[in-house]
Write a protein that holds these residues in place. Structure first.
Motif, PDB file in Angstrom:
ATOM      1  N   LEU A 110       0.834  -1.207   0.000  1.00 54.12           N
ATOM      2  CA  LEU A 110       0.000   0.000   0.000  1.00 54.12           C
ATOM      3  C   LEU A 110       0.873   1.263   0.000  1.00 54.12           C
ATOM      4  N   LYS A 111       1.986   1.212   0.741  1.00 54.87           N
ATOM      5  CA  LYS A 111       2.900   2.359   0.752  1.00 54.87           C
ATOM      6  C   LYS A 111       3.516   2.555  -0.634  1.00 54.87           C
ATOM      7  N   TYR A 112       3.883   1.448  -1.256  1.00 58.01           N
ATOM      8  CA  TYR A 112       4.452   1.507  -2.619  1.00 58.01           C
ATOM      9  C   TYR A 112       3.441   2.107  -3.600  1.00 58.01           C
ATOM     10  N   TYR A 113       2.219   1.578  -3.569  1.00 58.61           N
ATOM     11  CA  TYR A 113       1.179   2.106  -4.469  1.00 58.61           C
ATOM     12  C   TYR A 113       0.902   3.582  -4.162  1.00 58.61           C
ATOM     13  N   GLY A 114       0.890   3.921  -2.878  1.00 52.41           N
ATOM     14  CA  GLY A 114       0.606   5.301  -2.480  1.00 52.41           C
ATOM     15  C   GLY A 114       1.582   6.296  -3.089  1.00 52.41           C
ATOM     16  N   GLY A 115       2.830   5.858  -3.262  1.00 52.24           N
ATOM     17  CA  GLY A 115       3.848   6.732  -3.859  1.00 52.24           C
ATOM     18  C   GLY A 115       3.458   7.212  -5.244  1.00 52.24           C
ATOM     19  N   ASN A 120       2.970  10.419   0.851  1.00 53.89           N
ATOM     20  CA  ASN A 120       4.202  10.024   1.532  1.00 53.89           C
ATOM     21  C   ASN A 120       3.924   8.777   2.369  1.00 53.89           C
ATOM     22  N   SER A 121       4.984   8.246   2.966  1.00 52.77           N
ATOM     23  CA  SER A 121       4.879   6.973   3.669  1.00 52.77           C
ATOM     24  C   SER A 121       3.832   7.029   4.790  1.00 52.77           C
ATOM     25  N   GLU A 122       3.797   8.124   5.528  1.00 58.98           N
ATOM     26  CA  GLU A 122       2.882   8.254   6.663  1.00 58.98           C
ATOM     27  C   GLU A 122       1.429   8.346   6.171  1.00 58.98           C
ATOM     28  N   GLU A 123       1.232   9.141   5.122  1.00 55.41           N
ATOM     29  CA  GLU A 123      -0.129   9.250   4.554  1.00 55.41           C
ATOM     30  C   GLU A 123      -0.621   7.890   4.085  1.00 55.41           C
ATOM     31  N   SER A 124       0.253   7.172   3.367  1.00 57.05           N
ATOM     32  CA  SER A 124      -0.121   5.846   2.859  1.00 57.05           C
ATOM     33  C   SER A 124      -0.424   4.896   4.007  1.00 57.05           C
ATOM     34  N   ARG A 125       0.380   4.973   5.071  1.00 54.95           N
ATOM     35  CA  ARG A 125       0.198   4.074   6.206  1.00 54.95           C
ATOM     36  C   ARG A 125      -1.149   4.338   6.896  1.00 54.95           C
ATOM     37  N   GLY A 128      -3.896   3.428   4.510  1.00 47.82           N
ATOM     38  CA  GLY A 128      -3.870   1.972   4.348  1.00 47.82           C
ATOM     39  C   GLY A 128      -4.463   1.264   5.548  1.00 47.82           C
ATOM     40  N   MET A 129      -4.130   1.720   6.746  1.00 44.55           N
ATOM     41  CA  MET A 129      -4.637   1.089   7.966  1.00 44.55           C
ATOM     42  C   MET A 129      -6.158   1.211   8.032  1.00 44.55           C
ATOM     43  N   THR A 130      -6.674   2.404   7.677  1.00 44.52           N
ATOM     44  CA  THR A 130      -8.123   2.607   7.665  1.00 44.52           C
ATOM     45  C   THR A 130      -8.791   1.611   6.705  1.00 44.52           C
ATOM     46  N   LEU A 131      -8.193   1.453   5.519  1.00 43.63           N
ATOM     47  CA  LEU A 131      -8.788   0.572   4.509  1.00 43.63           C
ATOM     48  C   LEU A 131      -8.670  -0.896   4.899  1.00 43.63           C
ATOM     49  N   LEU A 132      -7.544  -1.261   5.519  1.00 45.19           N
ATOM     50  CA  LEU A 132      -7.384  -2.659   5.949  1.00 45.19           C
ATOM     51  C   LEU A 132      -8.378  -2.992   7.066  1.00 45.19           C
ATOM     52  N   ALA A 159      -9.093  -2.916  -0.798  1.00 49.73           N
ATOM     53  CA  ALA A 159      -8.412  -1.848  -0.052  1.00 49.73           C
ATOM     54  C   ALA A 159      -7.470  -1.077  -0.975  1.00 49.73           C
ATOM     55  N   ALA A 160      -6.691  -1.827  -1.786  1.00 50.73           N
ATOM     56  CA  ALA A 160      -5.721  -1.182  -2.687  1.00 50.73           C
ATOM     57  C   ALA A 160      -6.421  -0.325  -3.737  1.00 50.73           C
ATOM     58  N   SER A 161      -7.617  -0.747  -4.147  1.00 50.99           N
ATOM     59  CA  SER A 161      -8.341   0.017  -5.183  1.00 50.99           C
ATOM     60  C   SER A 161      -8.855   1.356  -4.640  1.00 50.99           C
ATOM     61  N   MET A 162      -9.053   1.426  -3.322  1.00 47.67           N
ATOM     62  CA  MET A 162      -9.624   2.649  -2.726  1.00 47.67           C
ATOM     63  C   MET A 162      -8.564   3.566  -2.133  1.00 47.67           C
ATOM     64  N   LEU A 163      -7.295   3.196  -2.313  1.00 47.16           N
ATOM     65  CA  LEU A 163      -6.195   3.919  -1.660  1.00 47.16           C
ATOM     66  C   LEU A 163      -6.248   5.418  -1.923  1.00 47.16           C
ATOM     67  N   ASN A 164      -6.498   5.787  -3.164  1.00 49.59           N
ATOM     68  CA  ASN A 164      -6.490   7.224  -3.516  1.00 49.59           C
ATOM     69  C   ASN A 164      -7.913   7.787  -3.612  1.00 49.59           C
ATOM     70  N   ASP A 165      -8.892   7.030  -3.096  1.00 50.94           N
ATOM     71  CA  ASP A 165     -10.296   7.437  -3.155  1.00 50.94           C
ATOM     72  C   ASP A 165     -10.679   7.887  -4.571  1.00 50.94           C
ATOM     73  N   PRO A 166     -10.558   6.968  -5.553  1.00 49.99           N
ATOM     74  CA  PRO A 166     -10.788   7.378  -6.948  1.00 49.99           C
ATOM     75  C   PRO A 166     -12.258   7.654  -7.253  1.00 49.99           C
ATOM     76  N   ARG A 167     -12.488   8.307  -8.376  1.00 48.58           N
ATOM     77  CA  ARG A 167     -13.864   8.640  -8.769  1.00 48.58           C
ATOM     78  C   ARG A 167     -14.529   7.524  -9.578  1.00 48.58           C
ATOM     79  N   ASN A 168     -13.730   6.603 -10.081  1.00 44.48           N
ATOM     80  CA  ASN A 168     -14.266   5.561 -10.966  1.00 44.48           C
ATOM     81  C   ASN A 168     -13.761   4.188 -10.547  1.00 44.48           C
ATOM     82  N   TYR A 169     -14.651   3.207 -10.583  1.00 46.67           N
ATOM     83  CA  TYR A 169     -14.283   1.859 -10.137  1.00 46.67           C
ATOM     84  C   TYR A 169     -14.630   0.810 -11.185  1.00 46.67           C
ATOM     85  N   PHE A 170     -13.732  -0.157 -11.291  1.00 48.62           N
ATOM     86  CA  PHE A 170     -14.002  -1.332 -12.130  1.00 48.62           C
ATOM     87  C   PHE A 170     -13.914  -2.560 -11.231  1.00 48.62           C
TER      88      PHE A 170
END
Lengths: 256, 282
Positions: A110-115, A120-125, A128-132, A159-170
């Protein structure tokens, strides 16, 4: 790098597929043949078809995994081929069979994808924790992904799909492989995403799920979009004890 | 561009890439130890570095890198890209705000950079070993030539593995083909070329024609590109009976122009072909 909180600058946030054709080889029929479909904001479009009908191919083209042979796919107005980075910044994808680096732990990935979204690492963490937690994986963060069951991988994929709270989902056959609790969670999630104005393409061959969740249902058969049922039509089909499944088979011309 | 750099930095910092660099450096330390360690005579007065001595040292380095760089490049290319590409793991990255080209090239450059840094540090270690034994170290131009030559070889093999992963579907196939390439281009190349020259082309060993043909075959194999660079840099043939006698590399087709052209081609063509395959067939 696109900061996830500043996502889209495009005026028309939605998914537009125009005359999509995908051929895997010169010989034989196209996997997807001249498909045109729009998914609006705050709309759930069910995507129904038999195995091999072209649902996954369409979704893979929309997410930039494969290139269309011809046609255009716009995500929030950005072309998936020529403006891939902008288009992908507002896309969440849950595959039918999630496949992640087996030796990674969920938070590492999740931290890698967040980049990629400028997190940043803290934001992703934190995110990510909220989504997990939301996907029921907070107790399994120390496990490597190779030790996850298929259902857990699917939850992680959500969880990974919602990491950036996107507007569109598949969502590609997302309900497959989930336990009853997971299925209920996805139902709630999809409804909640719709209420927040997200555009959702929900592929499934379980028609019962689509008829309750979807605003429209697009039926694809042998690569061609054969019918798009709106809510009124779905309700009309189901009136007087009618079944969507029977309508589906009559549309694709199969007598099962 | 920022995501390209992000992906490159992440790849470069991966454990595997760091281990690869350490292996190259350790191997070169053994070479330096072999040249200057207890096994070698310790003169009271340091001997001066002769042209022939330089050639011998470069040939030793060449022999080590000839084996080491392709095997590490193939392994690195497979782990960093080929495995992820064929088992589908890369798909979860491709759907992020990046492109296939960015992922392909960022991982390629990170792998090539690790080979470059490994070569640079190992050459410096060998140079320090040589300097402790001889009155002077190795000529800078020769060291740079060797680093460039094996950077070409490393980049070519990384690119070839990236390309393979777009040509075949399974991890096993990529790994199997990569090992086959290693066996053909590194382990059995001398035997294969010898048989081609003797049996197919009817050339006699020790003749100019044989030497020219051997140089041409070295140009079509990135692992042996370093041999042609050493030939050019030291003016001494690496091949059989010529060893130790001064010859004119240009007579064998080894010129600066041919080396630069072939070097650029080997660095660029495999990875650009991999990119073209990704664009055309994905």
């Amino acid at each position: 790098m696109i900061k996830y909180a500043q996502r889209s600058t495009f005026a028309l946030p939605m998914i537009e597929i125009r005359n999509l054709i995908k051929r895997y080889s010169g010989k034989g029929p196209a996997a997807v043949d001249d498909l045109t479909l729009t998914i609006n904001n705050g709309e759930i479009v069910g995507f129904a078809g038999l195995n091999g009908a072209g649902k996954t191919t369409t979704i893979r083209a929309c997410t930039g995994i494969i290139y269309p042979t011809s046609g255009t796919i716009l995500i929030d107005g950005a072309d998936v081929v020529s403006q891939k980075t902008a288009a992908s910044s507002s896309v969440g994808w849950v595959p039918e069979l999630p496949n992640f680096e087996p030796n990674a732990k969920p938070m590492q990935l999740l931290k890698y994808y967040g980049g990629f979204y400028g997190m940043n690492s803290e934001e992703s963490r934190t995110r990510g924790m909220t989504l997990l937690e939301a996907t029921g994986l907070s107790g399994d963060t120390n496990k490597k992904l190779r030790n996850y069951s298929q259902g857990m991988k699917k939850r992680f994929s959500l969880a990974a799909s919602m990491l950036n709270d996107p507007r569109n989902y598949f969502f590609d056959e997302t309900l497959n492989g989930l336990d009853p609790e997971g299925i209920r969670y996805v139902r709630k999630l999809v409804t909640e995403l719709k209420s927040r104005g997200r555009a959702i393409l929900l592929s499934s061959h379980i028609l019962n799920e689509l008829e309750t969740l979807a605003d429209r249902i697009a039926i694809i058969h042998r690569g061609k979009l054969v019918e798009v049922l709106n809510r009124e039509k779905i309700d009309a089909v189901m009136q007087n004890g009618g079944r969507l499944e029977d309508h589906f088979f009559s549309i694709i011309g199969l007598n099962v | 561009m920022q995501n390209f750099i992000y992906e490159m930095q992440r790849t470069f910092r991966s454990k595997l890439v760091i281990v690869m660099m350490i292996i190259i450096i350790l191997a070169s330390s053994l070479v330096a130890y072999g040249i200057t360690g207890p096994g070698s005579p310790k003169p009271v007065i340091k001997p001066s570095m002769t042209h022939a001595a330089q050639a011998v040292i470069f040939n030793i380095m060449n022999a080590v890198f000839l084996f080491l760089i392709p095997v590490l490049a193939i392994f690195e290319g497979y782990i960093i890209y080929g495995k992820d590409r064929t088992n589908g793991v890369l798909e979860s990255v491709v759907t992020r705000p990046t492109t296939k080209g960015q992922i392909l090239f960022s991982r390629f450059f990170a792998c090539a950079a690790s080979i470059f840094i490994g070569l640079l540090l190992s050459t410096l270690i060998i140079d320090a070993g040589v300097a402790s034994y001889y009155a002077t170290g190795l000529p800078l131009s020769m060291m740079l030539a060797l680093i460039a030559a094996y950077l070409v070889a490393g980049a070519a093999f990384i690119g070839l593995v990236f390309l393979l992963s777009h040509l075949v579907k399974s991890q096993t196939s990529v790994l199997g083909l990569a090992i086959t390439i290693f066996l053909v281009m590194v382990i059995f190349w001398d035997t294969i070329t010898f048989l081609i020259l003797i049996l197919a082309l009817k050339l006699s060993p020790g003749t100019i024609g044989f030497g020219k043909a051997e140089v041409i075959l070295s140009f079509i194999n990135p692992a042996y590109f370093g041999s042609n660079v050493v030939l050019y840099a030291t003016d001494v043939s690496l091949f059989g009976g010529f060893f130790g006698t001064g010859i004119n590399p240009a007579a064998y087709g080894v010129t600066l122009t041919s080396l630069v052209a072939v070097g650029i081609a080997w660095m660029a063509l495999p990875i650009l072909s991999a990119y073209a395959m990704a664009k055309k067939f994905d």
